[in-house]
Design a protein around this motif. Structure first.
Motif, PDB file in Angstrom:
ATOM      1  N   THR A   1     -20.469  -6.703   8.515  1.00 55.83           N
ATOM      2  CA  THR A   1     -21.651  -6.322   7.763  1.00 55.83           C
ATOM      3  C   THR A   1     -22.702  -7.419   7.891  1.00 55.83           C
ATOM      4  O   THR A   1     -22.416  -8.531   8.356  1.00 55.83           O
ATOM      5  CB  THR A   1     -21.315  -6.125   6.281  1.00 55.83           C
ATOM      6  OG1 THR A   1     -20.923  -7.401   5.726  1.00 55.83           O
ATOM      7  CG2 THR A   1     -20.177  -5.120   6.088  1.00 55.83           C
TER       8      THR A   1
ATOM      9  N   GLU B   1     -23.915  -9.052   5.465  1.00 59.35           N
ATOM     10  CA  GLU B   1     -23.517 -10.125   4.553  1.00 59.35           C
ATOM     11  C   GLU B   1     -22.426 -10.990   5.170  1.00 59.35           C
ATOM     12  O   GLU B   1     -22.435 -12.219   5.041  1.00 59.35           O
ATOM     13  CB  GLU B   1     -23.044  -9.530   3.220  1.00 59.35           C
ATOM     14  CG  GLU B   1     -24.136  -8.844   2.417  1.00 59.35           C
ATOM     15  CD  GLU B   1     -24.454  -7.428   2.900  1.00 59.35           C
ATOM     16  OE1 GLU B   1     -25.446  -6.846   2.426  1.00 59.35           O
ATOM     17  OE2 GLU B   1     -23.713  -6.904   3.761  1.00 59.35           O
ATOM     18  N   GLN B   2     -21.460 -10.370   5.842  1.00 57.15           N
ATOM     19  CA  GLN B   2     -20.405 -11.145   6.496  1.00 57.15           C
ATOM     20  C   GLN B   2     -20.962 -11.999   7.630  1.00 57.15           C
ATOM     21  O   GLN B   2     -20.589 -13.162   7.788  1.00 57.15           O
ATOM     22  CB  GLN B   2     -19.332 -10.195   7.032  1.00 57.15           C
ATOM     23  CG  GLN B   2     -18.489  -9.543   5.947  1.00 57.15           C
ATOM     24  CD  GLN B   2     -17.627  -8.413   6.477  1.00 57.15           C
ATOM     25  OE1 GLN B   2     -17.970  -7.776   7.481  1.00 57.15           O
ATOM     26  NE2 GLN B   2     -16.499  -8.163   5.830  1.00 57.15           N
TER      27      GLN B   2
ATOM     28  N   SER C   1     -22.815 -15.016   6.302  1.00 57.57           N
ATOM     29  CA  SER C   1     -21.940 -16.051   5.740  1.00 57.57           C
ATOM     30  C   SER C   1     -21.249 -16.855   6.824  1.00 57.57           C
ATOM     31  O   SER C   1     -20.755 -17.955   6.576  1.00 57.57           O
ATOM     32  CB  SER C   1     -20.881 -15.414   4.832  1.00 57.57           C
ATOM     33  OG  SER C   1     -19.870 -14.774   5.595  1.00 57.57           O
TER      34      SER C   1
ATOM     35  N   ALA D   1     -12.869 -10.692   9.903  1.00 59.83           N
ATOM     36  CA  ALA D   1     -14.108 -10.931   9.161  1.00 59.83           C
ATOM     37  C   ALA D   1     -13.973 -12.179   8.298  1.00 59.83           C
ATOM     38  O   ALA D   1     -12.877 -12.502   7.813  1.00 59.83           O
ATOM     39  CB  ALA D   1     -14.438  -9.729   8.287  1.00 59.83           C
TER      40      ALA D   1
ATOM     41  N   ASP E   1     -13.993 -14.665   5.093  1.00 63.62           N
ATOM     42  CA  ASP E   1     -13.601 -14.418   3.710  1.00 63.62           C
ATOM     43  C   ASP E   1     -14.808 -13.938   2.905  1.00 63.62           C
ATOM     44  O   ASP E   1     -15.950 -14.346   3.182  1.00 63.62           O
ATOM     45  CB  ASP E   1     -13.041 -15.685   3.078  1.00 63.62           C
ATOM     46  CG  ASP E   1     -11.710 -16.094   3.683  1.00 63.62           C
ATOM     47  OD1 ASP E   1     -11.013 -15.217   4.232  1.00 63.62           O
ATOM     48  OD2 ASP E   1     -11.364 -17.290   3.621  1.00 63.62           O
ATOM     49  N   PRO E   2     -14.597 -13.082   1.914  1.00 67.87           N
ATOM     50  CA  PRO E   2     -15.730 -12.556   1.140  1.00 67.87           C
ATOM     51  C   PRO E   2     -16.565 -13.671   0.516  1.00 67.87           C
ATOM     52  O   PRO E   2     -16.028 -14.639  -0.031  1.00 67.87           O
ATOM     53  CB  PRO E   2     -15.049 -11.704   0.064  1.00 67.87           C
ATOM     54  CG  PRO E   2     -13.721 -11.332   0.646  1.00 67.87           C
ATOM     55  CD  PRO E   2     -13.314 -12.514   1.470  1.00 67.87           C
ATOM     56  N   ALA E   3     -17.872 -13.530   0.615  1.00 71.91           N
ATOM     57  CA  ALA E   3     -18.794 -14.487   0.003  1.00 71.91           C
ATOM     58  C   ALA E   3     -19.249 -13.976  -1.351  1.00 71.91           C
ATOM     59  O   ALA E   3     -19.065 -12.797  -1.692  1.00 71.91           O
ATOM     60  CB  ALA E   3     -20.008 -14.698   0.918  1.00 71.91           C
TER      61      ALA E   3
ATOM     62  N   LEU F   1     -22.190 -12.778  -3.356  1.00 70.00           N
ATOM     63  CA  LEU F   1     -23.504 -12.223  -3.031  1.00 70.00           C
ATOM     64  C   LEU F   1     -24.448 -12.374  -4.218  1.00 70.00           C
ATOM     65  O   LEU F   1     -24.083 -12.054  -5.353  1.00 70.00           O
ATOM     66  CB  LEU F   1     -23.379 -10.752  -2.642  1.00 70.00           C
ATOM     67  CG  LEU F   1     -22.387 -10.413  -1.522  1.00 70.00           C
ATOM     68  CD1 LEU F   1     -22.443  -8.920  -1.202  1.00 70.00           C
ATOM     69  CD2 LEU F   1     -22.671 -11.241  -0.274  1.00 70.00           C
TER      70      LEU F   1
ATOM     71  N   TYR G   1     -21.972 -18.779  -0.741  1.00 69.68           N
ATOM     72  CA  TYR G   1     -22.991 -17.881  -1.276  1.00 69.68           C
ATOM     73  C   TYR G   1     -23.814 -17.257  -0.147  1.00 69.68           C
ATOM     74  O   TYR G   1     -24.102 -17.899   0.874  1.00 69.68           O
ATOM     75  CB  TYR G   1     -23.953 -18.648  -2.191  1.00 69.68           C
ATOM     76  CG  TYR G   1     -23.325 -19.121  -3.485  1.00 69.68           C
ATOM     77  CD1 TYR G   1     -23.230 -18.275  -4.587  1.00 69.68           C
ATOM     78  CD2 TYR G   1     -22.838 -20.413  -3.614  1.00 69.68           C
ATOM     79  CE1 TYR G   1     -22.672 -18.704  -5.777  1.00 69.68           C
ATOM     80  CE2 TYR G   1     -22.279 -20.859  -4.803  1.00 69.68           C
ATOM     81  CZ  TYR G   1     -22.193 -20.000  -5.885  1.00 69.68           C
ATOM     82  OH  TYR G   1     -21.629 -20.435  -7.050  1.00 69.68           O
TER      83      TYR G   1
END
Length: 320
Positions: free
Chosen positions: A114, A116-117, A120, A287, A289-291, A293, A314
């Motif tokens: 994505t 966002e990914q 990051s 992917a 690791d989740p950030a 948002l 972030y």
């Protein structure tokens, strides 16, 4: 456009969020509508005056993912990502709604990520990729990875994708147990004096490569090295100095490799991101690791949180 700016160096009080003119791309440049932009500790240090070449007033930020809205026909409408020297330092950066930069400074965004990914992953993956490349990590290379922040996590993913033999050193016992549960060989970073013995119990010949991401374990990792070993470093103590066991270093024929992503401009960074794109889209890399948002409107708070010691990754997201 909406943008975060700072008009002086040395304090986060210089940060302001407001409306500024849209950037006008020069000949050979593209205009990117930023969907998401990563925030790195170096962005905070930049505002605080840790980089002598920064000029103001300035929009900060290095990492981004977005859509090209003006420039060469073959790029208009394409989803891209980027990072690199200059952005946020000597030319306006990514913590805004729009960004102008050289056309060669954007790489196609991985289809598997994505916005966002991708945003990051810029600086962490570029840094990790350089360390892995310059350290000569390939299939079967024994790698000791010290620390598992954003860069360490990226290095772990890249090294495992190459088939390296990875041991991870972490400080928290609960994280060590979690990693072991995932099949990742792990040692606990509790006593620097015992690290070499602990690693040699796992790998009697030592580690061919050590990637020290924390800035605090360099003296302890030198005795871990195999003959001809390499230590890659990306951080240092606050005063910039550390005592290195030089006798151990040269007797092993070992070398220390300094890795600094700010040495590479946006064009060079885009070339590395293109290589990373292929590995993400092939499935060799997973992917990031989740950030955490946050909307661009929360940017100043994010900067203060990082300056206060937050270890979260972030990403600022624009809401159009």
């Amino acid at each position: 456009m909406r943008a975060l700016t700072f008009d002086r160096i040395g304090t986060l009080d210089a940060l302001a969020l407001g409306t500024v003119p849209d950037p006008e791309p020069a000949v050979g440049e593209v205009l990117v509508r930023i969907v998401a932009a990563g925030v790195n500790p170096s962005d905070v240090k930049n505002v605080l005056g840790r980089f002598p070449y920064t000029t103001v007033p300035r929009v900060p930020g290095r990492d981004f993912a977005g859509v090209v809205v003006a420039g060469p026909d073959e790029l208009v409408g394409r989803e891209v990502w980027g990072s690199g020297k200059g952005l946020g330092f000597t030319r306006d950066g990514t913590h805004a709604e729009m960004l102008a930069l050289p056309a060669g400074g954007v790489a196609l965004k991985p289809e598997t990520l994505t916005f966002e990914q991708a945003a990051s992953g810029g600086t962490p993956y570029l840094t990790a990729f350089e360390a892995i490349e310059r350290g000569g990590v390939t299939a079967g290379t024994t790698l000791l990875l010290i620390g598992l922040g954003a860069v360490g996590s990226a290095a772990l993913d890249i090294a495992r994708g190459r088939g390296a033999d990875v041991i991870v050193g972490v400080r928290r016992p609960e994280l060590a147990e979690k990693l072991r549960g995932e099949g990742i060989e792990t040692v606990l970073l509790d006593d620097p004096g015992r690290l070499a013995a602990t690693v040699h119990a796992h790998r009697p010949e030592g580690a061919e490569v050590v990637f020290e991401t924390t800035g605090h374990w360099l003296p302890a990792v030198v005795p871990v090295l195999a003959v001809g070993g390499r230590v890659c470093i990306i951080a240092a103590p606050a005063d910039g100095h550390v005592r290195v066991p030089v006798l151990d270093l040269y007797r092993r024929g070992a070398v220390i490799i300094g890795v600094n992503s700010l040495l590479h401009d946006v064009v060079a960074s885009a070339a590395s991101l293109e290589k990373l794109r292929a590995t993400f889209d092939s499935g060799e890399l997973s992917a990031p690791d989740p950030a955490v948002l946050r909307p661009l409107e929360d940017a100043i708070t994010v900067y203060h949180d990082l300056n206060s010691g937050s270890s979260a990754k972030y990403v600022l997201v624009n809401q159009y």
